[in-house]
Scaffold this active site. Structure first.
Site, short mmCIF file in Angstrom:
data_model
loop_
_atom_site.label_atom_id
_atom_site.label_comp_id
_atom_site.label_asym_id
_atom_site.label_seq_id
_atom_site.Cartn_x
_atom_site.Cartn_y
_atom_site.Cartn_z
N HIS A 299 70.27 19.76 44.31
CA HIS A 299 70.25 21.22 44.31
C HIS A 299 70.59 21.79 45.68
O HIS A 299 70.21 21.23 46.70
CB HIS A 299 68.84 21.74 43.97
CG HIS A 299 68.52 21.74 42.52
ND1 HIS A 299 68.66 22.84 41.72
CD2 HIS A 299 68.05 20.76 41.73
CE1 HIS A 299 68.28 22.54 40.48
NE2 HIS A 299 67.91 21.28 40.47
N HIS A 342 58.20 23.18 43.38
CA HIS A 342 58.11 23.27 44.83
C HIS A 342 56.99 24.21 45.27
O HIS A 342 56.45 25.00 44.50
CB HIS A 342 59.44 23.73 45.43
CG HIS A 342 59.84 25.15 45.12
ND1 HIS A 342 60.21 25.58 43.88
CD2 HIS A 342 59.94 26.24 45.92
CE1 HIS A 342 60.53 26.86 43.91
NE2 HIS A 342 60.36 27.30 45.14
N GLU A 348 57.45 34.66 46.68
CA GLU A 348 58.55 34.99 45.78
C GLU A 348 58.08 35.92 44.66
O GLU A 348 57.19 35.56 43.89
CB GLU A 348 59.13 33.71 45.17
CG GLU A 348 59.60 32.70 46.20
CD GLU A 348 60.00 31.37 45.57
OE1 GLU A 348 59.92 31.26 44.33
OE2 GLU A 348 60.38 30.45 46.31
N HIS A 372 54.86 34.30 42.89
CA HIS A 372 54.45 32.97 43.32
C HIS A 372 54.27 33.04 44.83
O HIS A 372 55.24 33.18 45.58
CB HIS A 372 55.48 31.93 42.94
CG HIS A 372 55.74 31.86 41.46
ND1 HIS A 372 56.97 31.60 40.92
CD2 HIS A 372 54.88 32.03 40.41
CE1 HIS A 372 56.89 31.59 39.60
NE2 HIS A 372 55.64 31.86 39.27
N HIS A 378 54.91 26.02 41.95
CA HIS A 378 55.50 26.62 40.76
C HIS A 378 56.78 25.87 40.41
O HIS A 378 57.24 25.01 41.16
CB HIS A 378 55.77 28.11 40.96
CG HIS A 378 56.58 28.44 42.17
ND1 HIS A 378 56.07 28.41 43.45
CD2 HIS A 378 57.88 28.81 42.30
CE1 HIS A 378 57.01 28.75 44.32
NE2 HIS A 378 58.11 28.98 43.64
#
Length: 457
Positions: A299, A342, A348, A372, A378
């Site tokens: 990613h 993560h 966030e 989060h 999460h």
């Protein structure tokens, strides 16, 4: 630079570019030549400057515009506290009005109110950090409205608004001209500008990020190079538009230190015949974002999807980033393609404009939100995880379509407003989406944390 782009309606015309020094005049010759403040301005207009930064901010980041108006904005009665006020708006975050909570939180989409409610009264703070008085921090609001603003204009003296409509278009009139903002667009109204919000489609709802003491910029592209993400030419700035007529009892509603004040005048604040400068309202169509993605394995960090950033003095650390998750191809091989699990030193706040989000099969709905917080774990819910691993490694390229999610991400830990924690739309069962995650561990037998290998006799 002036590059006019016509909208569907004659009232909506735009100039393109980000950070340009723009010029616009609704009447030819209304802009003074060679100087900003002549003794007599063309057509007897008043010259008025609006500054978004201190006068001595370095030239590369200095923001200001000159407005040439029929009457100056100072022509109003004294400000008085607005009654009734909107107690759900916060610009100062402390233990008297908000609280910390590391739990993952999610809100269902709020209902449109039954009573007549305009954009100002429909604002409700979800969370934030810092203080507008200290000129450092941010606030995240949601809004629901069913009524256009009538005979009044709003002015936010605390900070910049980044408005993300989710349902219903907004026709926003500003001192620099008019913006048509549809779901899938964003609008930025800088600190100090007066504006009003009309609802051409009736009920509307959406999200607002507010930043104190700084302004949004395009992110640096680093090794990406010169192209990609949000292109400067796709940001649109209104062209000059004005009205010159009497408005007895016209009200300016000013947000100052999180409180609302009103001042009465007898004319429209949208009486600017010409203007020039680089401190301006603007809009952006999120569908024009050029995403970058992994093309082999693993990613990229979600920061690769940053549209705008409000930086701090610490390089690479944002007061607030605006990040989107648009339609895109997923092609990574031997890779768990949804966002990985993560914990993050940033906090966030996520919203969904339309469609669904790839990491949440159920419960995260258009118009809803999640938070989060810093270092709270999460990631994908149980259904998303199980469906992903069930496809195996031979799934091939897949395009994510019909979606637009976004994230407000900050280095400051948010405090959550009482109204958000007490909201009937707060989902008490959000945590359940991860409870079903089970162990898939298939390693050798373990004993006391060590691998125990059966080697035979």
């Amino acid at each position: 630079m002036e590059n006019s782009i016509s909208g569907d309606d004659d009232d909506f015309n735009y100039q393109s570019g980000f950070g340009n020094h723009f010029s616009s005049e609704a009447i030819a010759g209304a802009l003074p030549l060679q100087q900003n403040s002549p003794l007599i301005c063309p057509f007897g207009l008043y010259a008025e400057q609006i500054s978004g930064t201190s006068f001595t901010t370095p030239r590369s980041h200095n923001l200001f515009s000159w407005l040439y108006r029929i009457k100056p904005s100072v022509t109003h009665e004294p400000f008085k506290p607005r009654l009734p006020t909107n107690p759900k708006i916060l610009s100062e975050f402390n233990d008297s009005n908000s609280s910390t909570n590391p739990t993952q939180l999610r809100w269902k989409p709020p209902d449109i109110p039954d009573l007549p409610t305009d954009f100002i009264d429909g604002l409700s703070t979800v969370c934030g950090s810092g203080s507008s008085f200290m000129r450092h921090g941010y606030a995240i609001h949601m809004y629901t409205a069913n009524k256009s603003m009538d005979n009044c204009a709003f002015c936010n003296a605390d900070g910049d608004f980044l408005i993300v409509p989710q349902q219903g278009r907004l026709f926003i009139t500003t001192e620099c001209g008019k913006l048509k903002v549809s779901p899938g667009d964003i609008a930025i109204i800088p600190q100090g500008f007066r504006f009003d919000v009309d609802l051409p489609d009736g009920p509307s709802r959406g999200y607002v990020a507010e930043i104190f003491g700084t302004h949004f910029r395009l992110p640096d592209l680093g090794p990406i190079g010169a192209n990609g993400l949000a292109s400067p030419r796709d940001f649109l700035v209104p062209t000059a538009w004005f009205e010159d007529k009497s408005y007895p009892g016209y009200t300016i509603v000013q947000k100052f230190g999180g409180e609302l004040f009103t001042a009465v005048q007898d004319f429209s604040p949208f009486n600017v015949v010409a203007w020039h400068g680089n401190y301006v309202p603007y809009k952006y169509d999120l569908s024009k974002f050029c995403p970058y993605n992994t093309v082999l394995y693993d990613h990229g960090d979600p920061s690769i999807n940053t549209v705008l950033t409000a930086p701090t003095d610490k390089p690479g650390v944002a007061l607030l980033d605006f990040v989107i998750f648009p339609p895109r191809w997923l092609v990574a091989e031997h890779t768990f393609r949804p966002p990985y699990y993560h914990r993050n030193c940033m906090s966030e706040f996520m919203g969904l404009i339309h469609g669904s989000y790839e990491a949440k099969v159920d419960g995260f709905l258009p118009g809803g939100a999640s938070l989060h917080n810093c270092m709270t774990p999460h990631g994908p819910d149980t259904k998303s995880y199980e469906a992903t691993i069930a496809r195996g490694n031979d799934v091939g390229p897949r395009k994510i379509t019909d979606t637009m999610a976004f994230m407000f991400e900050s280095s400051l830990i948010p405090r959550i407003s009482r109204s958000a924690l007490e909201s009937p739309f707060l989902d008490p069962d959000y945590y359940q989406c991860w409870i079903g995650l089970k162990s898939h561990f298939a390693g050798p037998e373990t004993s006391l944390g060590r691998l125990t290998l059966n080697t035979g006799d």
